[in-house]
Design a protein around this motif. Structure first.
Motif, PDB file in Angstrom:
ATOM      1  N   ARG A   1       7.031  14.414   2.681  1.00  0.00           N
ATOM      2  CA  ARG A   1       6.262  15.017   1.546  1.00  0.00           C
ATOM      3  C   ARG A   1       7.406  15.481   0.363  1.00  0.00           C
ATOM      4  O   ARG A   1       6.839  14.894  -0.714  1.00  0.00           O
ATOM      5  CB  ARG A   1       5.769  16.371   2.113  1.00  0.00           C
ATOM      6  N   GLY A   2       8.359  16.029   0.867  1.00  0.00           N
ATOM      7  CA  GLY A   2       9.404  16.502  -0.529  1.00  0.00           C
ATOM      8  C   GLY A   2       9.906  15.272  -1.278  1.00  0.00           C
ATOM      9  O   GLY A   2      10.145  15.081  -2.488  1.00  0.00           O
ATOM     10  N   ARG A   3       9.938  14.018  -0.682  1.00  0.00           N
ATOM     11  CA  ARG A   3      10.528  12.790  -1.159  1.00  0.00           C
ATOM     12  C   ARG A   3       9.714  11.913  -1.843  1.00  0.00           C
ATOM     13  O   ARG A   3       9.826  11.446  -2.697  1.00  0.00           O
ATOM     14  CB  ARG A   3      11.274  12.248  -0.183  1.00  0.00           C
ATOM     15  N   ARG A   4       8.334  11.909  -1.224  1.00  0.00           N
ATOM     16  CA  ARG A   4       7.359  10.738  -1.487  1.00  0.00           C
ATOM     17  C   ARG A   4       6.208  11.253  -2.196  1.00  0.00           C
ATOM     18  O   ARG A   4       5.452  10.397  -2.764  1.00  0.00           O
ATOM     19  CB  ARG A   4       7.193  10.083  -0.602  1.00  0.00           C
ATOM     20  N   ILE A   5       5.893  12.295  -2.154  1.00  0.00           N
ATOM     21  CA  ILE A   5       4.547  12.815  -2.687  1.00  0.00           C
ATOM     22  C   ILE A   5       5.002  13.943  -4.043  1.00  0.00           C
ATOM     23  O   ILE A   5       5.611  15.067  -3.752  1.00  0.00           O
ATOM     24  CB  ILE A   5       3.769  13.602  -1.687  1.00  0.00           C
ATOM     25  N   GLY A   6       4.383  13.678  -5.009  1.00  0.00           N
ATOM     26  CA  GLY A   6       4.345  14.732  -6.234  1.00  0.00           C
ATOM     27  C   GLY A   6       3.112  15.416  -6.396  1.00  0.00           C
ATOM     28  O   GLY A   6       2.167  14.988  -6.465  1.00  0.00           O
ATOM     29  N   PHE A   7       3.130  16.830  -6.226  1.00  0.00           N
ATOM     30  CA  PHE A   7       1.734  17.601  -6.118  1.00  0.00           C
ATOM     31  C   PHE A   7       1.683  18.163  -7.691  1.00  0.00           C
ATOM     32  O   PHE A   7       2.790  18.652  -8.291  1.00  0.00           O
ATOM     33  CB  PHE A   7       2.011  18.645  -5.187  1.00  0.00           C
ATOM     34  N   VAL A   8       0.372  18.049  -7.948  1.00  0.00           N
ATOM     35  CA  VAL A   8       0.031  18.956  -9.342  1.00  0.00           C
ATOM     36  C   VAL A   8      -1.198  19.565  -9.130  1.00  0.00           C
ATOM     37  O   VAL A   8      -2.117  19.086  -8.534  1.00  0.00           O
ATOM     38  CB  VAL A   8      -0.278  17.942 -10.540  1.00  0.00           C
TER      39      VAL A   8
ATOM     40  N   ILE B   1       3.809  18.696 -13.985  1.00  0.00           N
ATOM     41  CA  ILE B   1       3.758  17.386 -13.889  1.00  0.00           C
ATOM     42  C   ILE B   1       5.127  16.737 -13.991  1.00  0.00           C
ATOM     43  O   ILE B   1       5.462  15.854 -12.958  1.00  0.00           O
ATOM     44  CB  ILE B   1       2.726  16.467 -14.986  1.00  0.00           C
ATOM     45  N   ALA B   2       5.927  17.290 -14.770  1.00  0.00           N
ATOM     46  CA  ALA B   2       7.272  17.024 -14.840  1.00  0.00           C
ATOM     47  C   ALA B   2       8.165  17.021 -13.434  1.00  0.00           C
ATOM     48  O   ALA B   2       8.883  16.460 -12.959  1.00  0.00           O
ATOM     49  CB  ALA B   2       7.823  17.847 -15.861  1.00  0.00           C
ATOM     50  N   ARG B   3       7.706  18.550 -12.827  1.00  0.00           N
ATOM     51  CA  ARG B   3       8.084  18.925 -11.528  1.00  0.00           C
ATOM     52  C   ARG B   3       7.773  17.649 -10.420  1.00  0.00           C
ATOM     53  O   ARG B   3       8.459  17.483  -9.555  1.00  0.00           O
ATOM     54  CB  ARG B   3       7.681  20.188 -11.188  1.00  0.00           C
ATOM     55  N   ALA B   4       6.667  17.407 -10.665  1.00  0.00           N
ATOM     56  CA  ALA B   4       6.082  16.533  -9.523  1.00  0.00           C
ATOM     57  C   ALA B   4       6.806  15.005  -9.637  1.00  0.00           C
ATOM     58  O   ALA B   4       6.828  14.268  -8.681  1.00  0.00           O
ATOM     59  CB  ALA B   4       4.538  16.246  -9.848  1.00  0.00           C
ATOM     60  N   LEU B   5       7.162  14.824 -11.056  1.00  0.00           N
ATOM     61  CA  LEU B   5       7.793  13.379 -11.341  1.00  0.00           C
ATOM     62  C   LEU B   5       9.071  13.261 -10.833  1.00  0.00           C
ATOM     63  O   LEU B   5       9.631  12.137 -10.642  1.00  0.00           O
ATOM     64  CB  LEU B   5       7.330  12.924 -12.786  1.00  0.00           C
ATOM     65  N   VAL B   6       9.921  14.535 -11.013  1.00  0.00           N
ATOM     66  CA  VAL B   6      11.323  14.446 -11.140  1.00  0.00           C
ATOM     67  C   VAL B   6      11.920  13.867  -9.853  1.00  0.00           C
ATOM     68  O   VAL B   6      13.093  13.287  -9.944  1.00  0.00           O
ATOM     69  CB  VAL B   6      11.804  15.904 -11.628  1.00  0.00           C
ATOM     70  N   ALA B   7      11.259  13.999  -8.830  1.00  0.00           N
ATOM     71  CA  ALA B   7      12.080  13.428  -7.449  1.00  0.00           C
ATOM     72  C   ALA B   7      11.656  11.971  -7.311  1.00  0.00           C
ATOM     73  O   ALA B   7      11.804  11.313  -6.308  1.00  0.00           O
ATOM     74  CB  ALA B   7      11.454  14.320  -6.257  1.00  0.00           C
ATOM     75  N   ARG B   8      11.105  11.485  -8.251  1.00  0.00           N
ATOM     76  CA  ARG B   8      10.454   9.862  -8.142  1.00  0.00           C
ATOM     77  C   ARG B   8       9.683   9.585  -6.954  1.00  0.00           C
ATOM     78  O   ARG B   8       9.987   8.728  -6.197  1.00  0.00           O
ATOM     79  CB  ARG B   8      11.915   9.011  -8.277  1.00  0.00           C
ATOM     80  N   PRO B   9       8.417  10.503  -7.170  1.00  0.00           N
ATOM     81  CA  PRO B   9       7.679  10.111  -5.672  1.00  0.00           C
ATOM     82  C   PRO B   9       7.044   8.792  -5.680  1.00  0.00           C
ATOM     83  O   PRO B   9       6.823   8.234  -6.880  1.00  0.00           O
ATOM     84  CB  PRO B   9       6.803  11.226  -5.813  1.00  0.00           C
ATOM     85  N   SER B  10       6.453   8.271  -4.429  1.00  0.00           N
ATOM     86  CA  SER B  10       5.656   7.027  -4.554  1.00  0.00           C
ATOM     87  C   SER B  10       4.317   7.532  -4.874  1.00  0.00           C
ATOM     88  O   SER B  10       3.647   6.520  -5.454  1.00  0.00           O
ATOM     89  CB  SER B  10       5.647   6.556  -3.127  1.00  0.00           C
TER      90      SER B  10
ATOM     91  N   LEU C   1       0.726  -1.199   0.010  1.00  0.00           N
ATOM     92  CA  LEU C   1      -0.023  -0.106  -0.003  1.00  0.00           C
ATOM     93  C   LEU C   1       0.939   1.295  -0.123  1.00  0.00           C
ATOM     94  O   LEU C   1       1.978   1.294   0.705  1.00  0.00           O
ATOM     95  CB  LEU C   1      -0.920  -0.003   1.341  1.00  0.00           C
ATOM     96  N   VAL C   2       0.579   2.215  -0.667  1.00  0.00           N
ATOM     97  CA  VAL C   2       1.134   3.434  -0.795  1.00  0.00           C
ATOM     98  C   VAL C   2       0.590   4.427   0.212  1.00  0.00           C
ATOM     99  O   VAL C   2       1.139   5.090   1.109  1.00  0.00           O
ATOM    100  CB  VAL C   2       1.082   4.333  -1.957  1.00  0.00           C
ATOM    101  N   MET C   3      -0.828   4.453   0.085  1.00  0.00           N
ATOM    102  CA  MET C   3      -1.702   5.163   0.972  1.00  0.00           C
ATOM    103  C   MET C   3      -2.589   4.523   1.805  1.00  0.00           C
ATOM    104  O   MET C   3      -3.306   3.563   1.107  1.00  0.00           O
ATOM    105  CB  MET C   3      -2.138   6.295   0.062  1.00  0.00           C
ATOM    106  N   ASP C   4      -2.713   4.658   3.117  1.00  0.00           N
ATOM    107  CA  ASP C   4      -3.486   3.763   3.859  1.00  0.00           C
ATOM    108  C   ASP C   4      -3.960   4.720   4.958  1.00  0.00           C
ATOM    109  O   ASP C   4      -3.517   5.137   5.875  1.00  0.00           O
ATOM    110  CB  ASP C   4      -2.489   2.655   4.355  1.00  0.00           C
TER     111      ASP C   4
END
Lengths: 422, 233
Positions: free
Chosen positions: B89-96, B160-169, B9-12
């Motif tokens: 938050r900074g490492r595992r979540i990408g916001f759009v 979206i690219a910004r949200a993806l670049v840190a390889r979030p979960s 599970l990513v989010m529980d």
């Protein structure tokens, strides 16, 4: 937990806990630099207050240092060895035409440290007493109105004259009240006196004086060069003593370093019973002279510089606060990207500090240019202490950081969820 | 609602709820259970004022729930300090976001690189990673353009690219097409589909039914109550 784990954190199953966000120094600097440089016009205007404050600061310190060094160079051996004594005549000067005793020169020259001393006063001439090279009505010589100075022999010696011809009068001429005169080279030219071999005379009114010396230059009392100088006793015989309003003075040339000592004792030596008849003007003390210059104007301008700095700080604080409100969305975004409140704080502090330092650097340059320009105009040597130049940008930096404290704190308090709703 | 997912599970959400203290206390999100496994595409719908924003804030670790436990990648976020939660938050979540939130004075690639400032990414290779991310969203050719020179769709792709670049979960999208016209919105939704196909976990919050149907699962929030309907389509 605080030290970050380098590596991939993709595997969701790994239960390694959370790593805290970090903001590397280089990232902080580049983010702040971007914040400052991306709005150059606004940054320049924001920094203006600091530019003025720091510029004034540098200019004041530089101009003070320049002036002080100028005083040092002006204050040479010549002025340090000169004492002037003025005859005030005491409480009732109208009853005392001349407080200087007849043997004033000898009394003063007896003092240890005095090289030469002499009494002089301007002779009051009638309207018909023009100075000519021939008697009135002879040869049609035009007379000219020239100052005639009565002087005891010591005066000319104390003035350190350079004689182009002849000699100065001495105690012999003075004792016998001889009708002799020493004239300046300029006056001699105008009167047509070229050589003393013919024993030429100048006429003051209808009285003839044999010119015994022509003075090419003097170190002190340059006005003697434009005057006919006659012995004191001669002047008293013909025109009487000094008149009220133009009382006699004494010029004393001392040995180096003796001037202040002489100044304190000369009045008593002249008249032990009434030293109060005399006002002694000692040479200026270089230390007190410099202190005067550095205290009065200086404090005023430093106050001005401080006010400029405060205005600059308020300007930076104001603009940074506006920027914080404007950039609420950016702050929210940064928080979403993992920035902690303190990261936001240091970024805004770094931005305002950079603005302050930038203003400080520009201000230092402008201040230095001002000092150099001022010195060039006055033909002085510009002097700025290196510490001033080094400290000034730091003053700007501190101003900027202090100004940024409140806005940066405000920025860190912005809730990311709120900010992102914009 | 939880099911028995084989992938982790990513989010529980376990009884997660948020009540703003009164008076009177407002239950913005009533306690709920929700599990999102890795690689899932979940859409969250609901009218405005229903509690969608509260859900977003909690899921995105921008706000802490007052009740229950929220496990992100198996980490109990309730026990974390504020600083640790921020790091997570900074490492595992990408916001759009709906309004993109791009910095106007920075080029597309610089905007993407901003996502790597706070999460201990070494400076070396940041530009390359940002360009890769832009390539992924089909914007390699506009990498050096300022946001003001980009169309709305292009701006959202940069975001979206910004949200993806840190390889979030987890990619958390809040009304990603809210500011876009229909055609552009369609292309963004296609991009999200592609990301889903690549295995990215997506949670998209929207009020638009067109967007909602793109998710493989949809939950509805109404008056702070979260419910999931089993889709026939």
């Amino acid at each position: 937990m605080r030290t970050s784990l380098i590596g991939r954190r993709r595997d969701a199953g790994r239960n390694s806990g959370a790593d805290r966000s970090r903001l590397a120094l280089r990232d902080l600097l580049s983010e702040s630099a971007a914040g400052v440089l991306q709005r150059p016009a606004r940054s320049a205007l924001t920094a203006l207050g600091t530019v003025l404050g720091v510029g004034t600061f540098v200019a004041v310190l530089g101009l003070t240092a320049t002036t002080s060094s100028q005083i040092d160079s002006r204050f040479n051996a010549l002025t340090a060895t000169e004492v002037t004594v003025e005859d005030t005549g005491g409480a009732q000067p109208e009853f005392l035409a001349n407080a200087f005793p007849a043997d004033a020169d000898r009394r003063v020259e007896r003092l240890h440290g005095v090289r030469r001393a002499g009494v002089y006063w301007p002779v009051r001439l009638g309207p018909e007493d023009l100075v000519r090279s021939a008697p009135p009505g002879v040869g049609g010589a035009q007379g000219e109105r020239t100052a005639v100075v009565a002087a005891s022999p010591g005066v000319l010696d104390a003035a350190d004259p350079v004689l182009s011809q002849g000699r100065t009068f001495d105690a012999y001429h003075d004792r016998r009240a001889e009708s002799v005169a020493v004239i300046g080279a300029g006056l001699a030219d105008r009167l047509g006196v070229t050589t003393l071999e013919t024993a030429p005379a100048v006429f003051v009114g209808d009285r003839a004086f044999t010119v015994i010396g022509i003075v090419a230059d003097v170190e002190r009392r340059a006005d003697l060069l434009q005057s006919v100088v006659v012995p004191r006793t001669t002047a008293e015989r013909i025109w009487g003593g000094p008149r009220s309003g133009e009382r006699a003075k004494m010029l004393i040339a001392t040995e180096l370093g003796a001037a202040r000592q002489i100044a304190s004792g000369v009045a008593l030596a002249l008249d032990p019973a009434h030293p109060e008849y005399f006002k002694v003007v000692p040479p200026p003390d270089p230390r007190s002279l410099r202190a005067t210059v550095t205290s009065d104007l200086d404090q005023l301008f430093m106050l001005l510089a401080a006010i400029c700095l405060v205005i600059g700080a308020v300007g930076i604080a104001n603009t940074t606060l506006v920027a914080v409100l404007e950039r609420t969305g950016e702050i929210g975004l940064r928080r979403a990207l993992g920035a902690r409140g303190r990261h936001i704080t240091v970024q805004f502090l770094a931005e305002s500090g950079a603005l302050g330092a930038l203003g400080g650097l520009v201000g230092t340059s402008l201040g230095t240019v001002t000092v150099v320009a001022m010195a060039v105009v006055r033909d002085w040597t510009p002097v700025i202490h290196p510490v001033t130049v080094l400290a000034a940008p730091v003053v700007g930096l501190v101003t900027g950081v202090v100004a940024g404290l409140y806005p940066a704190w405000r920025a860190s308090r912005i809730q990311p969820a709120e900010a992102l709703r914009r | 609602m939880t099911g028995t997912p084989t992938p982790p599970l990513v989010m529980d959400f376990r009884g997660v709820g948020l009540t703003y203290p009164g008076p009177p206390p407002v239950a913005a999100l009533k306690p709920c259970r929700l599990a999102v496994a890795r690689g899932e595409y979940l859409t969250v719908v609901g009218p405005s004022g229903s509690g969608k924003s509260t859900f977003l804030n909690i899921a995105g670790l921008l706000d802490a729930p007052t009740e229950g436990q929220y496990f992100l990648d198996g980490i109990d976020t309730a026990t974390l300090s504020d600083a640790d939660r921020t790091g997570l938050r900074g490492r595992r979540i990408g916001f759009v976001f709906q309004s993109f939130h791009l910095l106007p004075h920075r080029s597309a690639v610089e905007n993407v690189m901003l996502a790597m400032v706070y999460n201990s990414t070494t400076r070396r290779g940041r530009t390359e990673r940002a360009r890769e991310a832009l390539e992924r969203v089909g914007l390699a050719h506009r990498a050096d353009a300022l946001p003001t020179r980009l169309s709305g769709g292009e701006r959202q792709r940069v975001a979206i690219a910004r949200a993806l670049v840190a390889r979030p979960s987890l990619l958390l999208c809040d009304e990603p097409t809210g500011n876009l016209d229909t055609a552009t919105a369609g292309s963004i939704l296609e991009l999200l589909d592609e990301l889903h196909a690549d295995g990215m976990t997506l949670v998209v919050i929207t009020h638009d039914p067109e967007v909602a149907v793109r998710g493989r699962r949809t939950v509805t929030i109404r008056d702070g109550v979260l419910s999931e309907q089993v889709r026939s389509a």
